[in-house]
Write a protein that holds these residues in place. Structure first.
Motif, PDB file in Angstrom:
ATOM      1  N   TRP A 102       0.838  -1.194   0.000  1.00 33.40           N
ATOM      2  CA  TRP A 102       0.000   0.000   0.000  1.00 33.40           C
ATOM      3  C   TRP A 102       0.877   1.249   0.000  1.00 33.40           C
ATOM      4  O   TRP A 102       0.641   2.191  -0.748  1.00 33.40           O
ATOM      5  CB  TRP A 102      -0.890  -0.038   1.234  1.00 33.40           C
ATOM      6  N   GLU A 103       1.906   1.250   0.840  1.00 34.80           N
ATOM      7  CA  GLU A 103       2.817   2.394   0.900  1.00 34.80           C
ATOM      8  C   GLU A 103       3.568   2.573  -0.419  1.00 34.80           C
ATOM      9  O   GLU A 103       3.746   3.700  -0.892  1.00 34.80           O
ATOM     10  CB  GLU A 103       3.816   2.236   2.047  1.00 34.80           C
ATOM     11  N   LEU A 104       4.006   1.479  -1.016  1.00 37.06           N
ATOM     12  CA  LEU A 104       4.740   1.560  -2.276  1.00 37.06           C
ATOM     13  C   LEU A 104       3.861   2.103  -3.397  1.00 37.06           C
ATOM     14  O   LEU A 104       4.222   3.066  -4.082  1.00 37.06           O
ATOM     15  CB  LEU A 104       5.293   0.185  -2.663  1.00 37.06           C
ATOM     16  N   VAL A 105       2.704   1.508  -3.578  1.00 34.54           N
ATOM     17  CA  VAL A 105       1.801   1.927  -4.657  1.00 34.54           C
ATOM     18  C   VAL A 105       1.335   3.363  -4.425  1.00 34.54           C
ATOM     19  O   VAL A 105       1.330   4.188  -5.346  1.00 34.54           O
ATOM     20  CB  VAL A 105       0.614   0.955  -4.782  1.00 34.54           C
ATOM     21  N   ILE A 154      -0.846  10.428 -10.054  1.00 37.38           N
ATOM     22  CA  ILE A 154      -1.858   9.552 -10.635  1.00 37.38           C
ATOM     23  C   ILE A 154      -3.019   9.476  -9.638  1.00 37.38           C
ATOM     24  O   ILE A 154      -2.882   8.863  -8.580  1.00 37.38           O
ATOM     25  CB  ILE A 154      -1.281   8.153 -10.928  1.00 37.38           C
ATOM     26  N   TYR A 155      -4.126  10.116  -9.988  1.00 37.46           N
ATOM     27  CA  TYR A 155      -5.303  10.161  -9.113  1.00 37.46           C
ATOM     28  C   TYR A 155      -4.936  10.554  -7.688  1.00 37.46           C
ATOM     29  O   TYR A 155      -5.339   9.903  -6.721  1.00 37.46           O
ATOM     30  CB  TYR A 155      -6.041   8.822  -9.137  1.00 37.46           C
ATOM     31  N   SER A 156      -4.194  11.624  -7.566  1.00 34.50           N
ATOM     32  CA  SER A 156      -3.633  12.029  -6.271  1.00 34.50           C
ATOM     33  C   SER A 156      -4.685  12.302  -5.210  1.00 34.50           C
ATOM     34  O   SER A 156      -4.463  11.999  -4.039  1.00 34.50           O
ATOM     35  CB  SER A 156      -2.775  13.278  -6.438  1.00 34.50           C
ATOM     36  N   ARG A 157      -5.810  12.889  -5.593  1.00 33.06           N
ATOM     37  CA  ARG A 157      -6.850  13.174  -4.595  1.00 33.06           C
ATOM     38  C   ARG A 157      -7.324  11.873  -3.945  1.00 33.06           C
ATOM     39  O   ARG A 157      -7.426  11.779  -2.728  1.00 33.06           O
ATOM     40  CB  ARG A 157      -8.042  13.867  -5.242  1.00 33.06           C
ATOM     41  N   LEU A 158      -7.630  10.902  -4.765  1.00 34.81           N
ATOM     42  CA  LEU A 158      -8.123   9.623  -4.252  1.00 34.81           C
ATOM     43  C   LEU A 158      -7.035   8.866  -3.500  1.00 34.81           C
ATOM     44  O   LEU A 158      -7.289   8.264  -2.448  1.00 34.81           O
ATOM     45  CB  LEU A 158      -8.653   8.769  -5.404  1.00 34.81           C
ATOM     46  N   VAL A 159      -5.827   8.889  -4.025  1.00 36.85           N
ATOM     47  CA  VAL A 159      -4.717   8.186  -3.372  1.00 36.85           C
ATOM     48  C   VAL A 159      -4.422   8.816  -2.012  1.00 36.85           C
ATOM     49  O   VAL A 159      -4.190   8.104  -1.036  1.00 36.85           O
ATOM     50  CB  VAL A 159      -3.463   8.182  -4.273  1.00 36.85           C
ATOM     51  N   ALA A 160      -4.460  10.140  -1.938  1.00 39.41           N
ATOM     52  CA  ALA A 160      -4.220  10.813  -0.655  1.00 39.41           C
ATOM     53  C   ALA A 160      -5.217  10.325   0.392  1.00 39.41           C
ATOM     54  O   ALA A 160      -4.847  10.019   1.528  1.00 39.41           O
ATOM     55  CB  ALA A 160      -4.300  12.325  -0.821  1.00 39.41           C
ATOM     56  N   LEU A 161      -6.473  10.230   0.006  1.00 40.49           N
ATOM     57  CA  LEU A 161      -7.484   9.741   0.942  1.00 40.49           C
ATOM     58  C   LEU A 161      -7.270   8.268   1.278  1.00 40.49           C
ATOM     59  O   LEU A 161      -7.472   7.846   2.422  1.00 40.49           O
ATOM     60  CB  LEU A 161      -8.884   9.954   0.360  1.00 40.49           C
ATOM     61  N   ALA A 162      -6.839   7.489   0.299  1.00 42.10           N
ATOM     62  CA  ALA A 162      -6.618   6.054   0.519  1.00 42.10           C
ATOM     63  C   ALA A 162      -5.416   5.789   1.419  1.00 42.10           C
ATOM     64  O   ALA A 162      -5.325   4.703   2.012  1.00 42.10           O
ATOM     65  CB  ALA A 162      -6.429   5.346  -0.824  1.00 42.10           C
TER      66      ALA A 162
END
Length: 134
Positions: free
Chosen positions: A58-61, A70-78
């Motif tokens: 999870w940390e790597l991806v 790449i989809y930073s808004r969603l990744v930040a929340l994830a």
């Protein structure tokens, strides 16, 4: 008022710094504690040892996605659940200050604020694949 000339650089700086921090913490788990040692530590906390491997992936991806934009808004929340897990299992019981033994929860909480700020400000124009705007 937002300065539209510098805001894209702020988003880029925030994405890069957050992504690099996740890579650094992944590096600790891989090279200092080792994956097996990290799994053993998770088990000592009462968590499944296999969750350590999921967390490292999870940390790597997440780090790569943030750095590239790449989809930073969603990744930040994830990425927030990773830090909440760290707060509730390790750092929360240690108190507020990160200089306390086992590190307090101030640093991971601030990191969450950075992720929330990125989710709000967006990817910036220097992102590889911007998230859809709401």
């Amino acid at each position: 008022m937002i300065d539209t000339r510098t805001a894209p650089y702020a988003a880029l700086l925030l994405r890069l710094s957050l992504g690099i921090l996740f890579l650094a913490h992944l590096g600790l788990k891989l090279f200092v504690f080792t994956p097996a040692g990290t799994a053993q530590f998770f088990s000592s906390l009462g968590l499944p040892g296999g969750l350590a491997y999921v967390t490292m992936l999870w940390e790597l991806v997440g780090a790569i996605a943030l750095i590239l934009g790449i989809y930073s808004r969603l990744v930040a929340l994830a990425m927030i659940p990773v830090l909440l897990g760290a707060i509730f299992t390790v750092h929360g019981p240690a108190g507020f200050f990160f200089t306390n033994p086992n590190g307090g929860w101030e640093y991971p909480a601030f990191w969450i604020v950075g992720l929330l700020a990125l989710a709000l400000v967006g990817d910036g124009k220097y992102a590889l694949k911007p998230s859809r705007r709401a």
